[in-house]
Design an enzyme around this catalytic site. Structure first.
Site, PDB file in Angstrom:
ATOM      1  N   GLU A 210     103.248-126.045  53.347  1.00 37.23           N
ATOM      2  CA  GLU A 210     102.084-126.374  54.178  1.00 37.23           C
ATOM      3  C   GLU A 210     102.091-125.401  55.348  1.00 37.23           C
ATOM      4  O   GLU A 210     102.832-125.572  56.312  1.00 37.23           O
ATOM      5  CB  GLU A 210     102.159-127.827  54.652  1.00 37.23           C
ATOM      6  CG  GLU A 210     102.084-128.853  53.526  1.00 37.23           C
ATOM      7  CD  GLU A 210     100.728-128.856  52.824  1.00 37.23           C
ATOM      8  OE1 GLU A 210      99.758-128.303  53.394  1.00 37.23           O
ATOM      9  OE2 GLU A 210     100.631-129.419  51.722  1.00 37.23           O
ATOM     10  N   CYS A 244      97.254-127.104  63.047  1.00 40.90           N
ATOM     11  CA  CYS A 244      97.105-126.095  61.992  1.00 40.90           C
ATOM     12  C   CYS A 244      95.712-126.084  61.380  1.00 40.90           C
ATOM     13  O   CYS A 244      95.312-125.093  60.773  1.00 40.90           O
ATOM     14  CB  CYS A 244      98.160-126.304  60.902  1.00 40.90           C
ATOM     15  SG  CYS A 244      98.104-127.931  60.125  1.00 40.90           S
TER      16      CYS A 244
END
Length: 468
Positions: A210, A244
């Site tokens: 991720e 993010c």
């Protein structure tokens, strides 16, 4: 001596003994995780405030509540997810049992980041527990207060023969990665993701990465600028921009930029007051290293809004940059801070071309009153996730997978996707030991007739035919 050897041996022995496989055990561990969140809520909020300056609102919405929701949803669905999954059959296997069994991988390593240090540690952990794995958790040493709570308190709520929290910085993580795991789940930067993937490759260990990237936000001329400004500002400056999936830069026409700037100033003032440094709703940069990095980015383009900073408080004001060039540092790296560059484009075509010549982002946003424009951006680009006319609200749906594509990562999780990620989907076919006569057509010597019959029998049919 290797500081991890005894811990990993203990966990492997527990998995080998089958301790984590029963549904009752998995449910008990998930319930323990839920109690950890409820019993230590104030302590977790305090730690998040100390590490990142998070308000109670941000801590609850993005860390504690989302983790608790993942636990509760998984507990409700656990037994259904664990069931063997029947599949369709061909004519040759109509009398047999064909199914997918969801098996745990074994010993799983979860390496978590510092920006959402509770959420991004516990949500993957929920999936790993639900799938029946033993787990090594490596929280980030950068968010040191949450790391301390996870190391000292969390193990009291879990079976310590099956779960462990290990500490350390990059040297210790590198040493940990020398060991063989059955699955590695990493959240962090693309640079470190490459290191993790290289270490996993030595043991042929599957990974979920991720990662991040620069998330584009296209704003069409056919928009209400204040509505766009409210939504973009909220999601850009949430957690002081250290997210993010935050909008990383805006693409719009020069005319829209002129309308958007006063609207963004209005939104920032309404959210954080005339002096955002005094606002309890605005977080802080995690440490001095990242503060210095972000302070350097303030020199790109021209500051249109904000730009103030205070190193002693790790404070950077909500900032908007204009006249930014694509070649400047602020457009070469993920910003991960409360800085928003506005870049002008002459058309939707130019915006799509700009997005497509860069690495695929973790998220992509498009704002327009025209559904056709939003759907065109969706159709002609690629990203881990997409949201039209808002920020990262797609993250709130456990029914949607979360993950990147290309440079922004690989693999997916949240909800059942987490359970599936941490499960090996084993293909199973159980055949009868008798009725050997029906197999004669596959044995030599072969004839053209046997071949035709065998090919027919092996065709996949959607109907549930029976062999009479």
């Amino acid at each position: 001596m290797d500081p991890f050897e005894d811990t990993l041996r203990r966990l492997r022995e527990a998995f080998g003994a089958g301790r984590t496989r029963p549904a009752e055990f998995r449910a008990a561990q998930l319930q323990g995780l839920g109690r950890f969140l409820r019993d230590n809520k104030q302590r977790l909020q305090d730690a998040l405030a100390e590490d990142l300056g998070k308000s109670v609102f941000e801590s609850e919405v993005s860390e504690i509540a989302i983790s608790q929701s993942e636990v509760d949803s998984t507990l409700r669905n656990l037994r259904a997810w664990m069931k063997d999954e029947s599949v369709s059959k061909n004519l040759a296997t109509q009398l047999d049992s064909a199914f997918i069994r969801k098996e745990p991988f074994g010993l799983v390593l979860i390496i978590a980041p510092w920006n959402y240090p509770l959420n991004l540690t516990l949500v993957p952990l929920v999936g790993a527990i639900a799938a029946g794995n033993c787990v090594v958790l490596k929280p980030s040493e950068v968010s040191k207060n949450i790391e301390k709570v996870l190391a000292e308190v969390l193990p009291r709520y879990l079976d310590q023969s099956c779960f462990a929290v290990v500490l350390g910085g990059p040297p210790e993580t590198a040493q940990l990665l020398e060991h063989k795991f059955d699955y590695i789940f990493f959240t962090g930067s693309p640079h470190v993701g490459k290191i993790v993937m290289a270490a996993a490759a030595k043991h042929l260990t599957p990974v979920t990465l991720e990662l991040g990237g620069k998330n584009p936000c296209y704003v069409d001329d056919n928009c209400d600028p204040q509505t766009v400004a409210n939504r973009v500002a909220f999601f850009r400056y949430f957690n002081a921009g250290q997210t993010c999936v935050a909008p990383d830069y805006v693409l719009c026409s020069r005319e829209m930029q002129e309308r958007l700037l006063p609207a963004l100033q209005s939104a920032i003032t309404r959210f954080y007051g005339d002096n955002p440094q005094n606002s309890p709703s605005l977080g802080r940069i995690i440490n001095q290293k990242h503060f210095k990095r972000l302070q350097g980015l303030l020199g790109c383009g021209r500051v249109a809004i904000g730009g103030q900073s205070d190193e002693s408080a790790r404070y950077i004001a909500p900032t908007v940059l204009v006249d930014v060039q694509e070649t400047e540092p602020v457009m070469q790296e993920e910003i991960f801070g409360p800085i928003l560059p506005l870049l002008t484009v002459s058309s939707l075509d130019e915006a799509i071309a700009f997005i497509n010549r860069r690495e695929k982002p973790l998220a992509l946003y498009a704002f327009s009153n025209s559904d056709q424009v939003v759907r065109r951006v969706l159709a002609q680009t690629s990203s881990g996730g997409f949201c039209g006319n808002d920020g990262f609200m797609h993250m709130t749906l456990a029914s949607l997978p979360f993950g990147g594509v290309g440079a922004s990562g690989m693999g997916r999780y949240h909800g059942k996707f987490s359970f599936d990620t941490f499960s090996h989907h084993r293909a199973c076919l159980l055949r009868s030991p008798g009725m050997e006569k029906v197999n004669d057509i596959r044995y030599p010597p072969h004839s053209p007739r046997d071949l035709r019959l065998l090919l027919l029998a092996m065709e996949q049919h959607s109907c549930n035919c029976v062999l009479l």
